[in-house]
Design a protein around this motif. Structure first.
Motif, PDB file in Angstrom:
ATOM      1  N   GLN A  12       0.821  -1.209   0.000  1.00 20.48           N
ATOM      2  CA  GLN A  12       0.000   0.000   0.000  1.00 20.48           C
ATOM      3  C   GLN A  12       0.858   1.264   0.000  1.00 20.48           C
ATOM      4  OE1 GLN A  12      -2.378  -0.806   3.499  1.00 20.48           O
ATOM      5  NE2 GLN A  12      -3.964  -1.868   2.323  1.00 20.48           N
ATOM      6  N   GLN A  13       1.956   1.231   0.752  1.00 22.31           N
ATOM      7  CA  GLN A  13       2.837   2.403   0.801  1.00 22.31           C
ATOM      8  C   GLN A  13       3.504   2.657  -0.546  1.00 22.31           C
ATOM      9  OE1 GLN A  13       5.320   2.866   4.549  1.00 22.31           O
ATOM     10  NE2 GLN A  13       4.378   0.877   4.988  1.00 22.31           N
ATOM     11  N   ALA A  43       2.333   1.995  -3.454  1.00 18.78           N
ATOM     12  CA  ALA A  43       1.328   2.534  -4.368  1.00 18.78           C
ATOM     13  C   ALA A  43       0.951   3.969  -4.031  1.00 18.78           C
ATOM     14  CB  ALA A  43       0.085   1.647  -4.354  1.00 18.78           C
ATOM     15  N   SER A  44       0.767   4.254  -2.743  1.00 17.71           N
ATOM     16  CA  SER A  44       0.260   5.573  -2.338  1.00 17.71           C
ATOM     17  C   SER A  44       1.343   6.634  -2.197  1.00 17.71           C
ATOM     18  CB  SER A  44      -0.515   5.460  -1.018  1.00 17.71           C
ATOM     19  OG  SER A  44       0.341   5.035   0.036  1.00 17.71           O
ATOM     20  N   LYS A  45       2.582   6.216  -1.949  1.00 20.09           N
ATOM     21  CA  LYS A  45       3.665   7.185  -1.748  1.00 20.09           C
ATOM     22  C   LYS A  45       4.625   7.295  -2.928  1.00 20.09           C
ATOM     23  CE  LYS A  45       2.264   7.978   2.475  1.00 20.09           C
ATOM     24  NZ  LYS A  45       1.604   9.270   2.835  1.00 20.09           N
ATOM     25  N   ILE A  88      -7.838  -2.835  -0.301  1.00 18.33           N
ATOM     26  CA  ILE A  88      -8.184  -1.410  -0.331  1.00 18.33           C
ATOM     27  C   ILE A  88      -9.699  -1.199  -0.298  1.00 18.33           C
ATOM     28  CG2 ILE A  88      -7.934   0.766  -1.609  1.00 18.33           C
ATOM     29  CD1 ILE A  88      -5.312  -0.347  -0.516  1.00 18.33           C
TER      30      ILE A  88
END
Length: 357
Positions: free
Chosen positions: A277-278, A280-282, A338
């Motif tokens: 997730q990190q 993808a999001s960061k 998600i």
């Protein structure tokens, strides 16, 4: 001249002759992406880079080895190839076999392969059979069949696969103009950590680099035979690409760890999904869950003080994390972790309310 794949670029380091018919999809030449986010998390002046293998032709690092394995199979007059796979190998073998005009047979563990990977193998025309068992059962069958019949095995037990996969380390060194200080990589069947270490050693012996990295391998907690010291009969992890209980390259992986002064550790599914997730999001990078074991691993080591304790005496030491496959290989995982989009009525007022305006 335009880029023509890893065999053309690194021919002097590969077992290729003038007689080898080169089968390529222009694999390799994947980006080495600087991560300011991970560099900040690791701290202590480290620069973290992400080697994104998900942009290879079939979406994973397997293409590097497959171009060499299929080219050599064609040179040796093979008419059929076979592999066991948790997904990425099957996709790559099917694509390169199609390009070469070879029959491709694939054994997969029933119910344990991401849909994106299965669809690739099928669309490229492979004969795919789902075995009632795990990857290790499938590989045992493939080894038996290919030893008894005129079919070429193209799993990483095939030494040509390792030869192709080692080119990833060449690209990293060529871009950094040196080796990284630490090389983090997911470990499943353990062919990739074996290949990268071989590549670094070859570049070092040819004077292309003047030091070797520490190899940091990471297995999933529920599929960590090397860490635990014994085969896992029923490996379990959300990271399907490394859901392997008895790695074919176990001994070579331990050799890479020991010779480099590195380690092989395990990360939990929760740590893998957090890294997933990190990223993808960061960092804007969508990698499949198994890829993210390398990132989860360096975050875990950082929290334990490993990089501070083992920091090289230089201003900006480097860590390279290999992201082995694209996130679109396993889209179901993204939606499961998600969630799905919220449904709203087709009115501006309703949309503005949802987005906070």
């Amino acid at each position: 001249m335009s880029y023509q794949g890893i065999i053309h670029r690194y021919k002097q380091f590969l077992p290729i002759s003038e007689k080898t018919p080169i089968v390529t999809l222009n694999e390799g030449n994947t980006p080495l992406i600087y991560s300011s986010y991970l560099s900040k998390i690791i701290g202590n002046g480290y620069r973290v880079y992400l080697k994104f293998e998900g942009v290879n032709p079939t979406g994973s690092f397997k293409d590097r080895g497959m171009t060499v394995a299929i080219s050599k199979a064609l040179e040796e007059k093979a008419t059929a190839v076979m592999c066991a796979s948790t997904g990425n190998t099957s996709a790559s073998a099917a694509a390169y076999a199609a390009k070469a005009g070879l029959c491709c047979f694939v054994l997969i563990p029933n119910g344990h392969i991401a849909l994106g990977k299965l669809s690739q193998a099928m669309i490229h025309g492979a004969e795919v059979l789902a075995v009632e068992g795990n990857f290790d059962d499938a590989l045992k069958l493939v080894r038996e069949i290919t030893s008894e019949y005129p079919i070429t095995l193209v799993n990483s037990l095939n030494p040509y696969r390792i030869e192709g996969q080692k080119t990833g380390s060449f690209e990293i060194c060529d871009e950094l103009n040196q080796a990284p200080d630490f090389h983090a990589i997911p470990v499943g069947n353990a062919g990739n950590i074996t290949a990268y270490w071989k590549g670094y050693q070859e570049y070092f012996s040819h004077g292309k680099i003047n030091f070797l990295p520490k190899m940091l391998g990471f297995q999933a907690e529920g599929a960590a035979p090397i860490v635990r010291g014994y085969p896992i009969a029923n490996p379990q992890t959300i990271a399907t690409a490394i859901r392997i209980g008895n790695p074919a390259s176990w001994e070579q992986a331990e050799k890479a760890r020991n010779e480099s002064g590195g380690l092989i550790e395990m990360v939990s599914d929760q740590e893998i999904i957090s890294a997933y997730q990190q990223l993808a999001s960061k960092d804007g990078i969508f990698a499949e869950p198994a890829s993210c074991a390398s990132v989860a691993g360096i975050i875990k080591l950082s929290l334990q003080g490993y990089f501070k304790k083992n920091k090289p005496k230089k201003e900006s030491p480097t860590i390279v994390c290999v992201l082995t496959g694209h996130g679109l290989k396993d889209p179901d995982c993204a939606l499961q972790t998600i969630g799905k989009p919220k449904v709203v009525v087709a009115e501006k007022k309703a949309i503005l309310k949802e987005i906070g305006y």
